[in-house]
Scaffold this motif. Structure first.
Motif, PDB file in Angstrom:
ATOM      1  N   TYR A 117       0.829  -1.208   0.000  1.00 16.74           N
ATOM      2  CA  TYR A 117       0.000   0.000   0.000  1.00 16.74           C
ATOM      3  C   TYR A 117       0.869   1.266   0.000  1.00 16.74           C
ATOM      4  N   LEU A 118       1.858   1.301   0.880  1.00 18.81           N
ATOM      5  CA  LEU A 118       2.704   2.493   0.985  1.00 18.81           C
ATOM      6  C   LEU A 118       3.538   2.701  -0.273  1.00 18.81           C
ATOM      7  N   LYS A 119       4.011   1.610  -0.850  1.00 16.26           N
ATOM      8  CA  LYS A 119       4.749   1.720  -2.105  1.00 16.26           C
ATOM      9  C   LYS A 119       3.846   2.264  -3.217  1.00 16.26           C
ATOM     10  N   SER A 120       2.590   1.817  -3.227  1.00 21.33           N
ATOM     11  CA  SER A 120       1.653   2.278  -4.252  1.00 21.33           C
ATOM     12  C   SER A 120       1.364   3.767  -4.114  1.00 21.33           C
ATOM     13  N   LYS A 121       1.571   4.303  -2.903  1.00 15.42           N
ATOM     14  CA  LYS A 121       1.380   5.734  -2.649  1.00 15.42           C
ATOM     15  C   LYS A 121       2.663   6.522  -2.888  1.00 15.42           C
ATOM     16  N   ASN A 122       3.686   5.839  -3.393  1.00 17.23           N
ATOM     17  CA  ASN A 122       4.970   6.459  -3.758  1.00 17.23           C
ATOM     18  C   ASN A 122       5.769   6.996  -2.574  1.00 17.23           C
ATOM     19  N   TYR A 123       5.541   6.419  -1.394  1.00  8.83           N
ATOM     20  CA  TYR A 123       6.428   6.718  -0.277  1.00  8.83           C
ATOM     21  C   TYR A 123       7.751   5.983  -0.476  1.00  8.83           C
ATOM     22  N   TYR A 148      11.356  -3.694  -0.704  1.00  9.35           N
ATOM     23  CA  TYR A 148      10.547  -2.518  -0.417  1.00  9.35           C
ATOM     24  C   TYR A 148      11.395  -1.326   0.029  1.00  9.35           C
ATOM     25  N   PHE A 149      12.612  -1.576   0.494  1.00 10.62           N
ATOM     26  CA  PHE A 149      13.356  -0.549   1.215  1.00 10.62           C
ATOM     27  C   PHE A 149      14.540  -0.010   0.428  1.00 10.62           C
ATOM     28  N   ASN A 150      14.641   1.323   0.447  1.00 12.21           N
ATOM     29  CA  ASN A 150      15.779   1.968  -0.197  1.00 12.21           C
ATOM     30  C   ASN A 150      17.035   1.884   0.659  1.00 12.21           C
ATOM     31  N   THR A 151      16.882   1.963   1.972  1.00 16.31           N
ATOM     32  CA  THR A 151      18.029   1.859   2.870  1.00 16.31           C
ATOM     33  C   THR A 151      17.658   0.990   4.061  1.00 16.31           C
ATOM     34  N   ILE A 152      18.674   0.307   4.596  1.00 20.18           N
ATOM     35  CA  ILE A 152      18.508  -0.506   5.798  1.00 20.18           C
ATOM     36  C   ILE A 152      19.625  -0.139   6.768  1.00 20.18           C
TER      37      ILE A 152
END
Length: 231
Positions: A117-123, A148-152
C-alpha cells in the motif's frame, strides 16, 4: 512539508521476532531433550527466557551492556534460573539460536499488505533497527521484504542504538531525507517513540502490547493496516 520517507523499525514491527524466536528456541529445546534431561517445562523455560531477554535488550538500548554481554547471558541466566550452571549448554543455545532463527521468517500480520500500500502511494521506505547488523539484512531478504526498502540501517552500523539521536541522523543522511518529510513507525516506546520525538521527527507508535500510553496528539495503532489512517 508532506511526508515522503517512512522509516520502519524491524523486529516486532514488521518481522515477527517474538514468534520466530519462540519457534527456534522450541526446536533447540526439543533437540537437546531439555525436558527429559532436566525436567523443565518448555512454556516455563520460554517465559523466563523472554523476561530475561527483554531486560537485557533494554539494557543494550540504554547503553548499560553490549551485545556480547547479552549473547553470553540470555540463555545462561535462563538455565541458571532453573539451577543449571552450564555455560557450554547456554552458548550452544545462543550460537544455534542466531543460526537457526532465520529458518523462520514470519511477518507481523499484514506487514506485506501495508508495505504494498505504501509503495503504491509512492512513499520511500527505509529500515532503522536496533538489531544485530549481521542478521538485519538477512531477515529482510529471507522474509521477502528487502525490495521494499531503499536503505537498511542497523545499530551496529553507527555503533549506537535508538533512542539516541545519532542513529536517526545517520539513517536520514543515508536516505537523503529531511526531518520534516520523515516519519518513524515502531513498537518500542522508548527506542522508537521517545527517540523519534526527541530527534524531531514524527512517529506512529505500533502499540502491539496494548500499553495504551496517554500522550496528547500521539499517532498510535494496534494493527499495521491502521497506518492508512495517517498516511
Amino acid at each position: 512539508m508532506k511526508i515522503q520517507h517512512i522509516f520502519f523499525d524491524l523486529d516486532n514491527t514488521l518481522w515477527d521476532h517474538r514468534r520466530n524466536a519462540y519457534l527456534t528456541i522450541k526446536d533447540l529445546f526439543s533437540k537437546q531433550e531439555i525436558t527429559l534431561r532436566y525436567n523443565i517445562d518448555f512454556s516455563e523455560f520460554h517465559s523466563v527466557y523472554h523476561e530475561i531477554n527483554e531486560k537485557l535488550w533494554a539494557q543494550i538500548r540504554d547503553g548499560e551492556i553490549d551485545k556480547e554481554y547479552l549473547r553470553k547471558h540470555r540463555f545462561y541466566d535462563t538455565f541458571n534460573h532453573f539451577g543449571i550452571d552450564d555455560l557450554e549448554l547456554s552458548m550452544f543455545f545462543e550460537e544455534h539460536f542466531l543460526d537457526h532463527i532465520l529458518n523462520y521468517n514470519y511477518l507481523v500480520e499484514s506487514a506485506d499488505v501495508i508495505l504494498d500500500y505504501l509503495k503504491s502511494k509512492n512513499y520511500t521506505l527505509h529500515i532503522i533497527s536496533n538489531g544485530f547488523q549481521e542478521v538485519t539484512e538477512r531477515k529482510c531478504i529471507l522474509s521477502g521484504i528487502a525490495h521494499y526498502f531503499n536503505t537498511i540501517t542497523s545499530a551496529d552500523s553507527v555503533g549506537i542504538r535508538k533512542p539516541h539521536a545519532a542513529i536517526f541522523q545517520y539513517s536520514l543522511s543515508l536516505a537523503e531525507a529531511k526531518k520534516e518529510e520523515s516519519i518513524l513507525i515502531g513498537d518500542d516506546w522508548i527506542a522508537d517513540v521517545v527517540g523519534a520525538q526527541n530527534f524531531g521527527i514524527d512517529v506512529i507508535f505500533f502499540d502491539v502490547l496494548n500499553e495504551n500510553p496517554q500522550q496528547e496528539n500521539l499517532k498510535a495503532i494496534k494493527h499495521l493496516l491502521q497506518i492508512k489512517d495517517y498516511l
